[in-house]
Design a protein around this motif. Structure first.
Motif, PDB file in Angstrom:
ATOM      1  N   SER A 386      49.123  63.993  70.962  1.00 15.85           N
ATOM      2  CA  SER A 386      49.517  64.952  71.997  1.00 15.85           C
ATOM      3  C   SER A 386      50.984  64.756  72.361  1.00 15.85           C
ATOM      4  O   SER A 386      51.666  63.888  71.810  1.00 15.85           O
ATOM      5  CB  SER A 386      48.641  64.783  73.237  1.00 15.85           C
ATOM      6  N   TYR A 387      51.472  65.572  73.288  1.00 17.19           N
ATOM      7  CA  TYR A 387      52.857  65.470  73.730  1.00 17.19           C
ATOM      8  C   TYR A 387      52.896  65.557  75.255  1.00 17.19           C
ATOM      9  O   TYR A 387      51.963  66.050  75.892  1.00 17.19           O
ATOM     10  CB  TYR A 387      53.708  66.571  73.103  1.00 17.19           C
ATOM     11  N   TYR A 388      53.969  65.081  75.833  1.00 16.87           N
ATOM     12  CA  TYR A 388      54.089  64.997  77.288  1.00 16.87           C
ATOM     13  C   TYR A 388      54.272  66.383  77.904  1.00 16.87           C
ATOM     14  O   TYR A 388      55.155  67.144  77.514  1.00 16.87           O
ATOM     15  CB  TYR A 388      55.271  64.105  77.658  1.00 16.87           C
ATOM     16  N   VAL A 389      53.413  66.708  78.862  1.00 17.24           N
ATOM     17  CA  VAL A 389      53.551  67.935  79.646  1.00 17.24           C
ATOM     18  C   VAL A 389      53.988  67.596  81.067  1.00 17.24           C
ATOM     19  O   VAL A 389      54.852  68.247  81.646  1.00 17.24           O
ATOM     20  CB  VAL A 389      52.225  68.726  79.671  1.00 17.24           C
ATOM     21  N   GLY A 390      53.386  66.546  81.632  1.00 22.05           N
ATOM     22  CA  GLY A 390      53.718  66.138  82.985  1.00 22.05           C
ATOM     23  C   GLY A 390      53.015  64.849  83.342  1.00 22.05           C
ATOM     24  O   GLY A 390      52.215  64.309  82.574  1.00 22.05           O
ATOM     25  N   SER A 391      53.301  64.349  84.532  1.00 24.97           N
ATOM     26  CA  SER A 391      52.690  63.113  85.011  1.00 24.97           C
ATOM     27  C   SER A 391      51.287  63.388  85.541  1.00 24.97           C
ATOM     28  O   SER A 391      51.038  64.406  86.193  1.00 24.97           O
ATOM     29  CB  SER A 391      53.540  62.503  86.122  1.00 24.97           C
ATOM     30  N   CYS A 392      50.394  62.440  85.294  1.00 21.18           N
ATOM     31  CA  CYS A 392      49.023  62.550  85.796  1.00 21.18           C
ATOM     32  C   CYS A 392      48.869  61.961  87.200  1.00 21.18           C
ATOM     33  O   CYS A 392      47.794  62.070  87.796  1.00 21.18           O
ATOM     34  CB  CYS A 392      48.061  61.826  84.851  1.00 21.18           C
ATOM     35  N   SER A 393      49.908  61.348  87.726  1.00 13.31           N
ATOM     36  CA  SER A 393      49.767  60.556  88.949  1.00 13.31           C
ATOM     37  C   SER A 393      49.290  61.369  90.146  1.00 13.31           C
ATOM     38  O   SER A 393      48.609  60.837  91.029  1.00 13.31           O
ATOM     39  CB  SER A 393      51.096  59.872  89.282  1.00 13.31           C
ATOM     40  N   ASP A 394      49.635  62.655  90.190  1.00 21.75           N
ATOM     41  CA  ASP A 394      49.247  63.475  91.341  1.00 21.75           C
ATOM     42  C   ASP A 394      48.309  64.612  90.948  1.00 21.75           C
ATOM     43  O   ASP A 394      48.184  65.602  91.660  1.00 21.75           O
ATOM     44  CB  ASP A 394      50.490  64.048  92.027  1.00 21.75           C
ATOM     45  N   LYS A 395      47.623  64.449  89.812  1.00 25.64           N
ATOM     46  CA  LYS A 395      46.751  65.516  89.324  1.00 25.64           C
ATOM     47  C   LYS A 395      45.270  65.145  89.347  1.00 25.64           C
ATOM     48  O   LYS A 395      44.413  65.988  89.101  1.00 25.64           O
ATOM     49  CB  LYS A 395      47.144  65.902  87.889  1.00 25.64           C
ATOM     50  N   THR A 396      44.950  63.889  89.603  1.00 21.76           N
ATOM     51  CA  THR A 396      43.554  63.459  89.642  1.00 21.76           C
ATOM     52  C   THR A 396      43.450  62.281  90.600  1.00 21.76           C
ATOM     53  O   THR A 396      44.273  62.145  91.502  1.00 21.76           O
ATOM     54  CB  THR A 396      43.045  63.124  88.222  1.00 21.76           C
ATOM     55  N   GLY A 397      42.443  61.433  90.449  1.00 15.52           N
ATOM     56  CA  GLY A 397      42.230  60.347  91.404  1.00 15.52           C
ATOM     57  C   GLY A 397      41.372  60.821  92.563  1.00 15.52           C
ATOM     58  O   GLY A 397      40.594  61.772  92.436  1.00 15.52           O
ATOM     59  N   ASP A 398      41.528  60.187  93.719  1.00 18.83           N
ATOM     60  CA  ASP A 398      40.666  60.517  94.861  1.00 18.83           C
ATOM     61  C   ASP A 398      41.126  61.749  95.628  1.00 18.83           C
ATOM     62  O   ASP A 398      40.491  62.159  96.603  1.00 18.83           O
ATOM     63  CB  ASP A 398      40.539  59.322  95.802  1.00 18.83           C
ATOM     64  N   GLY A 399      42.233  62.345  95.212  1.00 16.38           N
ATOM     65  CA  GLY A 399      42.736  63.559  95.847  1.00 16.38           C
ATOM     66  C   GLY A 399      43.773  63.322  96.917  1.00 16.38           C
ATOM     67  O   GLY A 399      44.399  64.279  97.399  1.00 16.38           O
TER      68      GLY A 399
END
Length: 463
Positions: A386-399
């Motif tokens: 795959s290739y980088y689209v964006g950071s996952c840090s603020d897209k999942t987790g506990d909200g």
């Protein structure tokens, strides 16, 4: 039962008069797509012969040529096709998945534990760990909350190994079926309807970890696998038939991987036929649900139709996160894609009542272990190829890291999809709750405000 004939003019006139005066509010013409190449209009009648549709077309003209279709003799306890299914999946409970409950898998301290098969194979005290999980992850309170959210269905996945490990598989084979029965009772208490979903079959029908065993899809390669699956369906139908009216549907198999080619589709179609009769013989009223096997909905046109088959539902799953191009979609393109599905869903719904049995709010594949334990995400480029689209840090987790704009996006995603899927026979969201994937979590969505309690109000829907 299906009757086909050309109405004589005198009979047609009499029936038209009957339909005008006896039927208070005739439904729109047509309850089923015409069988084969028969393009005549459909007039529905109930089992007593009472017409449910007008014999006049939209211009008030008499239909002189029509097919009369007697409606189902089954009474599943929910009016599929006229009432909309609004539900959630009870994911990660009786079929454990690493991304829904990461702690269950991580606590084993063994990286080889990636699915339920390897859990039973390698985890220390696998039996005790599973017992603790089953006893705590879902309770009556969850089903009360689901009902309070305005939902009317749950779909409960269960694996074949809850009923049969006769080939020596290392799964924890214990009292999952008892917990399923408890869940059905909790649903009955809460006023919810239940779809029992056979989520994993012997040999694996797709090679996904959620089938119980990640790797190859060997289910169609041995008749014994198919025979065992039919026997499991028979056991499910026999055991839970006493909950007639609460258990309203049995899904014969989740996600057989038709995209693999080979004998998967022929095996699935053979199995659907055998499974239908196995379930019907034990549980006469339950609707029978089949999955589309990842084929275009039109592939199933004319399949398992009345008169031979009654109360058959088609399940389709809609996600836009499992390829690099999908996770890179703009919001506009993503929402437009959903809206562009309306025609296919409506057409399919005239063939078999069509339910979107899995979908989510997630616009990325960032949820931890979503692609498998120890496997990264396409969105941040950590997934192989795959290739980088964006950071996952603020897209999942506990909200807690979700921005206001991201929550607004999730709200538009939710309302648009509900609007689209209710153009067919409804939907079942995946899933009710997770440990740490709020973008897939209905319960957290309600608390966070991007999922609404008022499902009839959708001001943010694109279409």
């Amino acid at each position: 039962m299906m009757l086909k004939f050309t109405l004589l003019p005198a009979l047609a006139s009499a029936l038209a008069l009957f339909s005008q005066h006896v039927l208070a509010a005739p439904a729109p013409i047509g309850g089923f797509i015409p069988a084969g190449n028969d393009t005549r209009p459909v007039i529905r009648a109930d089992s007593s012969g009472k017409l449910q549709d007008s014999l006049l077309n939209e211009r008030g003209e008499l239909l002189s040529d029509a097919r009369i279709v007697l409606e189902s003799r089954q009474s599943p306890g929910f009016a599929y096709g006229s009432q909309k299914v609004r539900g959630v999946n009870i994911g990660g409970w009786l079929v454990a998945e690493p991304w829904i409950t990461p702690s269950l898998f991580e606590s084993t301290g063994d990286s080889r534990v990636i699915d339920e098969y390897t859990f039973g194979q390698y985890a220390n005290n696998a039996y005790g760990r599973m017992q603790s999980h089953w006893a705590s992850f879902y309770t009556q309170s969850d089903f009360n909350q689901i009902a309070a959210a305005g939902l009317n269905h749950v779909r409960i996945p269960i694996g074949y190994w809850a009923f049969d490990t006769s080939a020596g598989e290392p799964y924890v084979h214990s009292n999952q079926a008892d917990y399923l029965e408890s869940a059905i009772q909790w649903c009955r208490n809460a006023g919810l309807k239940v779809i029992i979903d056979l989520h994993g079959a012997p040999g694996s029908q797709n090679g996904f970890d959620n089938s119980g065993r990640k790797g190859s899809a060997n289910w169609p390669n041995a008749q014994s696998n198919i025979d065992r699956s039919v026997n499991v369906i028979s056991s499910i139908a026999a055991r839970y038939a006493k909950y007639d009216g609460t258990v309203t549907s049995i899904e014969l198999l989740n996600e057989p991987a038709g995209f693999l080619g080979g004998n998967m589709l022929p095996a699935a179609k053979q199995y659907y036929n055998s499974g239908y009769y196995a379930a019907r013989s034990k549980f006469g009223n339950a609707a029978i649900m089949i999955h589309d096997a990842f084929q275009d909905l039109s592939y199933w046109n004319g399949f398992m139709q009345p008169q031979q088959y009654q109360e058959v539902l088609l399940d389709t799953h809609i996600y836009q996160v499992f390829s690099p191009s999908e996770v890179a979609l703009s919001e506009n393109d993503r929402l437009s894609n959903f809206c562009n599905m309306i025609n296919d869903l409506q057409t399919s719904n005239r063939n078999l009542y069509t339910v979107v049995g899995e979908w989510s709010n997630a616009p990325t594949d960032c949820a931890k272990y979503l692609n498998g334990r120890g496997v990264g995400a396409r969105y941040d480029g950590s997934y192989p190829g795959s290739y980088y689209v964006g950071s996952c840090s603020d897209k999942t987790g506990d909200g807690s890291a979700f921005s206001s704009s991201y929550k607004d996006y999730l709200r538009r995603m939710f309302e648009t999809q509900v609007s689209v899927y209710e153009r067919a026979s409804g939907w079942v969201f995946w899933t009710w709750k997770t440990e740490s994937a709020a973008d897939w979590d209905y319960q957290r969505g309600l608390k966070g405000g991007w999922i609404t309690y008022n499902l009839n109000s959708r001001p943010n829907a694109r279409c």
